[in-house]
Design a protein around this motif. Structure first.
Motif, mmCIF file in Angstrom:
data_model
loop_
_atom_site.group_PDB
_atom_site.id
_atom_site.type_symbol
_atom_site.label_atom_id
_atom_site.label_comp_id
_atom_site.label_asym_id
_atom_site.label_seq_id
_atom_site.Cartn_x
_atom_site.Cartn_y
_atom_site.Cartn_z
ATOM 1 N N SER A 1 -1.872 2.253 1.105
ATOM 2 C CA SER A 1 -3.071 1.816 0.180
ATOM 3 C C SER A 1 -2.475 1.277 -1.001
ATOM 4 O O SER A 1 -3.157 0.256 -1.501
ATOM 5 C CB SER A 1 -3.801 3.191 -0.232
ATOM 6 O OG SER A 1 -3.028 4.167 -1.160
ATOM 7 N N LEU A 2 -1.348 1.608 -1.610
ATOM 8 C CA LEU A 2 -0.841 0.924 -2.601
ATOM 9 C C LEU A 2 -0.459 -0.488 -2.272
ATOM 10 O O LEU A 2 -0.736 -1.525 -2.933
ATOM 11 C CB LEU A 2 0.585 1.482 -3.173
ATOM 12 C CG LEU A 2 1.222 0.964 -4.388
ATOM 13 C CD1 LEU A 2 0.232 1.137 -5.772
ATOM 14 C CD2 LEU A 2 2.475 1.584 -4.432
ATOM 15 N N TYR A 3 0.099 -0.907 -0.976
ATOM 16 C CA TYR A 3 0.469 -2.146 -0.499
ATOM 17 C C TYR A 3 -0.873 -2.801 -0.128
ATOM 18 O O TYR A 3 -0.966 -4.259 -0.902
ATOM 19 C CB TYR A 3 1.320 -1.797 0.780
ATOM 20 C CG TYR A 3 1.306 -3.282 1.471
ATOM 21 C CD1 TYR A 3 3.002 -3.906 1.305
ATOM 22 C CD2 TYR A 3 0.689 -3.583 2.422
ATOM 23 C CE1 TYR A 3 3.054 -4.975 1.988
ATOM 24 C CE2 TYR A 3 0.915 -4.929 3.006
ATOM 25 C CZ TYR A 3 2.166 -5.402 2.875
ATOM 26 O OH TYR A 3 2.515 -6.722 3.622
ATOM 27 N N ASP A 4 -1.761 -2.280 0.391
ATOM 28 C CA ASP A 4 -3.043 -3.032 0.646
ATOM 29 C C ASP A 4 -3.646 -3.417 -0.831
ATOM 30 O O ASP A 4 -4.446 -4.375 -0.950
ATOM 31 C CB ASP A 4 -4.160 -2.177 1.467
ATOM 32 C CG ASP A 4 -3.581 -1.861 2.803
ATOM 33 O OD1 ASP A 4 -2.685 -2.715 3.004
ATOM 34 O OD2 ASP A 4 -3.934 -1.075 3.421
ATOM 35 N N GLU A 5 -3.644 -2.433 -1.874
ATOM 36 C CA GLU A 5 -4.070 -2.881 -3.078
ATOM 37 C C GLU A 5 -3.503 -4.037 -4.039
ATOM 38 O O GLU A 5 -4.136 -4.659 -4.748
ATOM 39 C CB GLU A 5 -4.258 -1.589 -3.936
ATOM 40 C CG GLU A 5 -4.637 -1.490 -5.568
ATOM 41 C CD GLU A 5 -4.754 -0.479 -6.026
ATOM 42 O OE1 GLU A 5 -5.434 0.634 -5.890
ATOM 43 O OE2 GLU A 5 -3.785 -0.195 -7.134
ATOM 44 N N ARG A 6 -2.402 -3.929 -3.774
ATOM 45 C CA ARG A 6 -1.257 -5.049 -4.634
ATOM 46 C C ARG A 6 -1.287 -6.286 -3.995
ATOM 47 O O ARG A 6 -1.251 -7.242 -4.539
ATOM 48 C CB ARG A 6 0.196 -4.291 -4.906
ATOM 49 C CG ARG A 6 0.015 -3.195 -5.812
ATOM 50 C CD ARG A 6 1.445 -3.002 -6.149
ATOM 51 N NE ARG A 6 1.741 -1.768 -7.027
ATOM 52 C CZ ARG A 6 2.869 -1.314 -7.289
ATOM 53 N NH1 ARG A 6 4.047 -1.675 -6.690
ATOM 54 N NH2 ARG A 6 2.830 -0.025 -8.285
#
Length: 166
Positions: free
Chosen positions: A128-133
């Motif tokens: 989810s961090l990857y998708d957000e950033r």
């Protein structure tokens, strides 16, 4: 020459590529994570543990927006894209380069990402961090380098080529 600022996920190779790139182009090199650790006298993970996510991002924003350098390759922390003042400063003063990799590659490279001081919200996963950033990296980058399947030397050469074209 304008500065070259490297952005991307932790594990993308910003620091490693940055050192090589600086040598090849005859530029200085700064790792902003190291500047943060020097200023605070602690490792990134210990700073996050002490001041929390918001406190860490405030420190990261301050350190990065205060970088006053010329002809320098600057490797940033992966969370710098949450720091609007810092990113606006870099967009004005530098060529911002996004080293893009797939989630699978980042996951493989990171291993124990908590040891690296990766900034995660409570309950957040690396995916989810990857998708957000990723959209933020795209938004701030002048140039995106798709680095999938490339070694550090190849990534550096690709960046050097793009920078020389500017």
């Amino acid at each position: 020459m304008k500065n070259i600022v490297l952005i991307g996920m932790p594990g993308a190779g910003k620091s490693t590529v940055g050192v090589i790139l600086a040598k090849v182009l005859g530029l200085n090199f700064i790792d902003s994570d190291i500047l943060i650790q020097e200023q605070e006298g602690k490792l990134l993970k210990d700073i996050i543990a002490k001041v929390g996510l918001e406190g860490y991002l405030a420190i990261e924003n301050q350190v990065n927006k205060d970088i006053s350098a010329e002809s320098t390759v600057i490797a940033t922390g992966g969370s710098v894209v949450y720091c609007q003042e810092a990113m606006e400063h870099f967009k004005r003063t530098s060529h911002v380069i996004y080293i893009k990799l797939s989630y699978k590659t980042i996951l493989h490279r990171l291993g124990n990402f908590k040891q690296r001081g990766v900034v995660l919200k409570k309950g957040q996963t690396l995916k989810s961090l990857y998708d957000e950033r990723c959209p933020l990296y795209e938004q701030y980058a002048h140039i995106t380098i798709d680095s999938e399947g490339m070694g550090m030397e190849e990534i550096m050469e690709k960046i050097a080529l793009k920078v020389r074209e500017l």
